[in-house]
Design a protein around this motif. Structure first.
Motif, mmCIF file in Angstrom:
data_model
loop_
_atom_site.group_PDB
_atom_site.id
_atom_site.type_symbol
_atom_site.label_atom_id
_atom_site.label_comp_id
_atom_site.label_asym_id
_atom_site.label_seq_id
_atom_site.Cartn_x
_atom_site.Cartn_y
_atom_site.Cartn_z
ATOM 1 N N SER A 132 59.325 -141.826 -42.714
ATOM 2 C CA SER A 132 58.540 -141.308 -43.752
ATOM 3 C C SER A 132 56.981 -141.054 -43.591
ATOM 4 N N THR A 133 56.455 -142.018 -42.675
ATOM 5 C CA THR A 133 55.093 -141.808 -42.118
ATOM 6 C C THR A 133 54.903 -140.626 -41.092
ATOM 7 N N ARG A 136 54.889 -137.564 -43.050
ATOM 8 C CA ARG A 136 53.712 -137.530 -43.817
ATOM 9 C C ARG A 136 52.544 -136.670 -42.775
ATOM 10 N N TRP A 137 52.803 -137.200 -41.477
ATOM 11 C CA TRP A 137 51.724 -136.720 -40.456
ATOM 12 C C TRP A 137 52.231 -135.101 -40.150
ATOM 13 N N ILE A 139 53.573 -133.072 -42.291
ATOM 14 C CA ILE A 139 53.111 -132.214 -43.492
ATOM 15 C C ILE A 139 51.583 -132.069 -43.244
ATOM 16 N N THR A 140 50.858 -133.138 -43.329
ATOM 17 C CA THR A 140 49.441 -132.931 -43.672
ATOM 18 C C THR A 140 48.375 -132.655 -42.417
ATOM 19 N N THR A 143 47.351 -136.548 -37.744
ATOM 20 C CA THR A 143 47.754 -137.788 -36.960
ATOM 21 C C THR A 143 46.543 -138.452 -36.697
ATOM 22 N N CYS A 200 47.735 -146.921 -39.690
ATOM 23 C CA CYS A 200 47.608 -145.300 -40.338
ATOM 24 C C CYS A 200 46.301 -145.140 -40.624
ATOM 25 N N SER A 202 44.743 -145.417 -43.495
ATOM 26 C CA SER A 202 45.033 -144.733 -44.718
ATOM 27 C C SER A 202 44.484 -145.737 -45.801
ATOM 28 N N ASP A 206 48.036 -144.419 -50.203
ATOM 29 C CA ASP A 206 48.946 -143.611 -49.208
ATOM 30 C C ASP A 206 49.704 -144.785 -48.464
ATOM 31 N N GLY A 210 53.914 -144.650 -48.153
ATOM 32 C CA GLY A 210 54.414 -144.992 -46.994
ATOM 33 C C GLY A 210 55.401 -146.138 -46.725
#
Length: 237
Positions: A132-133, A136-137, A139-140, A143, A200, A202, A206, A210
């Motif tokens: 999942s992490t 997320r990296w 998509i966004t 990193t 992370c 975050s 967030d 995660g």
């Protein structure tokens, strides 16, 4: 490279040693504070700050310390969690106490099966959090520079140390098991949220997102293994 425990900036050196008894902790060029004050502290103080969920203590442990026995800590966590669940599991209650040989063999066998199930469930949790992490990296597209999956695994192992408090319930023989272990699970979540946010970089929202995938995977795998065991016992009877 090391990490400043205050602003998380990369630093080349944490200290300079001028003699065997003289050591000077260097300051971070970004924030101007000592890069890692815990170098001069006793490990007990570091442990206290970890318990108090201080992020600088987590950065010191994960990035600047020489601690490498994460696999030993993982084994301790697996054994402690298995010992905590074992007395209340269904497999430890269905034995004939009159047959000592059969009972001792079956009890020992049930412990190892439960240990395997615990390892699989926690493994599913860690894998789901990493996946999942990484998603997320992807998509966004942002990193963190210092992020590594190995650091995240270490952070989750450190975060799981709060579950060791469950062993106290076996020693003290609490009557209200559910409320006691509910507090432990809540504190473990705070522990993992802090460790996850350090690796992370975050916020807590967030970080909670995660960890959500890992919690769902852990619950699903645990439920599936429990139902699988019940079906297996039913067919064997």
């Amino acid at each position: 490279m090391y990490s400043c425990i205050n602003c998380d900036a990369e630093v080349e050196e944490l200290y300079r040693r001028y003699s065997p008894s003289v050591l000077k902790v260097l300051k971070c060029k970004r924030c101007g504070n000592l890069a890692d004050k815990y170098i001069e502290y006793d490990p007990v103080i570091v442990l206290v700050d970890l318990v108090l969920l201080e992020k600088p203590a987590y950065r010191h442990l994960l990035y600047n310390s020489n601690f490498q026995s994460y696999w030993k800590l993982m084994i301790v966590l697996l054994l402690s969690e298995t010992f905590r669940v074992w007395p209340t599991s269904d497999s430890s209650k269905n034995f004939d106490s009159n047959d000592f040989k059969t009972t001792s063999f079956e009890v020992e066998r049930s412990f190892y099966i439960l240990l395997a199930y615990t390892g699989i469930s926690l493994g599913a949790f860690v894998v789901a959090v990493i996946i999942s992490t990484e998603i997320r990296w992807f998509i966004t597209g942002k990193t963190p520079d210092k992020y590594k999956a190995s650091h995240l695994v270490r952070a989750l192992i450190v975060g799981g140390c709060a579950k060791l408090l469950g062993l106290l319930g076996l020693v003290w023989q609490h009557v209200a098991h559910d409320s006691y272990y509910g507090l432990i699970h809540g504190y473990t979540m705070l522990y993992m949220l802090t460790a996850y946010s350090v690796v992370c970089e975050s916020g807590r929202r967030d970080s909670l997102l995660g960890l959500a995938a890992g919690l769902l995977a852990h619950k699903y795998v645990s439920s599936w293994l429990s139902s699988f065991t019940q079906e297996l016992n039913a067919t064997s009877i």
